[in-house]
Design a protein around this motif. Structure first.
Motif, PDB file in Angstrom:
ATOM      1  N   LYS A   1      21.092 -10.394  -7.662  1.00  0.00           N
ATOM      2  CA  LYS A   1      22.423 -10.221  -7.060  1.00  0.00           C
ATOM      3  C   LYS A   1      22.702 -11.274  -5.989  1.00  0.00           C
ATOM      4  O   LYS A   1      23.848 -11.476  -5.597  1.00  0.00           O
ATOM      5  CB  LYS A   1      22.549  -8.824  -6.459  1.00  0.00           C
ATOM      6  CG  LYS A   1      21.549  -8.534  -5.355  1.00  0.00           C
ATOM      7  CD  LYS A   1      21.595  -7.092  -4.911  1.00  0.00           C
ATOM      8  CE  LYS A   1      20.469  -6.787  -3.952  1.00  0.00           C
ATOM      9  NZ  LYS A   1      20.336  -5.376  -3.688  1.00  0.00           N
ATOM     10  N   HIS A   2      21.665 -11.954  -5.526  1.00  0.00           N
ATOM     11  CA  HIS A   2      21.819 -12.985  -4.501  1.00  0.00           C
ATOM     12  C   HIS A   2      22.028 -14.330  -5.191  1.00  0.00           C
ATOM     13  O   HIS A   2      21.111 -14.885  -5.775  1.00  0.00           O
ATOM     14  CB  HIS A   2      20.598 -13.022  -3.588  1.00  0.00           C
ATOM     15  CG  HIS A   2      20.345 -11.708  -2.924  1.00  0.00           C
ATOM     16  ND1 HIS A   2      21.188 -11.177  -1.981  1.00  0.00           N
ATOM     17  CD2 HIS A   2      19.351 -10.801  -3.079  1.00  0.00           C
ATOM     18  CE1 HIS A   2      20.727 -10.005  -1.574  1.00  0.00           C
ATOM     19  NE2 HIS A   2      19.615  -9.748  -2.228  1.00  0.00           N
ATOM     20  N   LYS A   3      23.212 -14.847  -5.131  1.00  0.00           N
ATOM     21  CA  LYS A   3      23.608 -16.042  -5.872  1.00  0.00           C
ATOM     22  C   LYS A   3      23.630 -17.283  -4.979  1.00  0.00           C
ATOM     23  O   LYS A   3      23.995 -17.213  -3.810  1.00  0.00           O
ATOM     24  CB  LYS A   3      25.005 -15.857  -6.482  1.00  0.00           C
ATOM     25  CG  LYS A   3      25.177 -14.596  -7.297  1.00  0.00           C
ATOM     26  CD  LYS A   3      24.565 -14.759  -8.649  1.00  0.00           C
ATOM     27  CE  LYS A   3      24.859 -13.531  -9.504  1.00  0.00           C
ATOM     28  NZ  LYS A   3      23.909 -13.280 -10.500  1.00  0.00           N
TER      29      LYS A   3
END
Length: 166
Positions: free
Chosen positions: A17-19
């Motif tokens: 979820k961490h882009k």
């Protein structure tokens, strides 16, 4: 010899979820071992490896966060939610995501059973931008090469430790 490669995050990785487009650095390193390894065994081996014990020693004196092998085993087997400078953020049967107390880095573990009794072990990290920022601080970016090397060394140490624990 243990071959460790840097690879793309697998589908469903807890830290995916961490882009990068949001300013995060994420990575994934993997290796395979010729035995069945549970997530708990992997995490215990990682946190009790010789190299990680050096990190634990440093944390004991720099941020006053002492930790023991017993506590490492407790976090590994899900009977504890914090360990040294990390707190459990999320856990599934095959993955664990830990967040440091300052919310600037995260550590991710994953096991994937393979045919023939082998297991793929994955370890990854998230380096977070400061709150409200869209990129990492300039001093962090040059350190990412060292971070990648250190991650590979940590994963290799966990594999050696698995051999000792099993």
């Amino acid at each position: 010899m243990t071959l460790i490669i840097k690879t793309a995050l697998p589908n469903g990785a807890l830290h995916s979820k961490h882009k990068a487009s949001d300013g995060y650095y994420t990575d994934c390193f993997e290796t395979e071992v010729d035995r069945d390894v549970s997530l708990s065994q992997f995490v215990e081996a990682f946190y009790t490896s010789r190299l990680f014990k050096c990190e634990r020693f440093i944390l004991k004196y720099t941020i006053k966060r002492q930790s023991t092998d017993s506590e490492a085993k407790q976090i590994a087997y899900g009977t504890r939610t914090y360990f040294a400078a990390w707190m459990m953020e999320d856990r599934t049967e095959t993955q664990l995501l830990m967040c440091d107390i300052s919310a600037t880095t995260k550590s991710w573990f994953m096991v994937e059973p393979l045919s023939g009794g082998s297991t793929r072990l994955r370890f990854g990290s998230v380096v977070c931008p400061k709150t409200g920022q869209k990129e990492l601080p300039p001093l962090v970016k040059p350190l990412l090469r060292f971070h990648d090397l250190y991650s590979k060394m940590l994963l290799k140490g966990a594999v050696r430790r698995i051999d000792q624990l099993t």
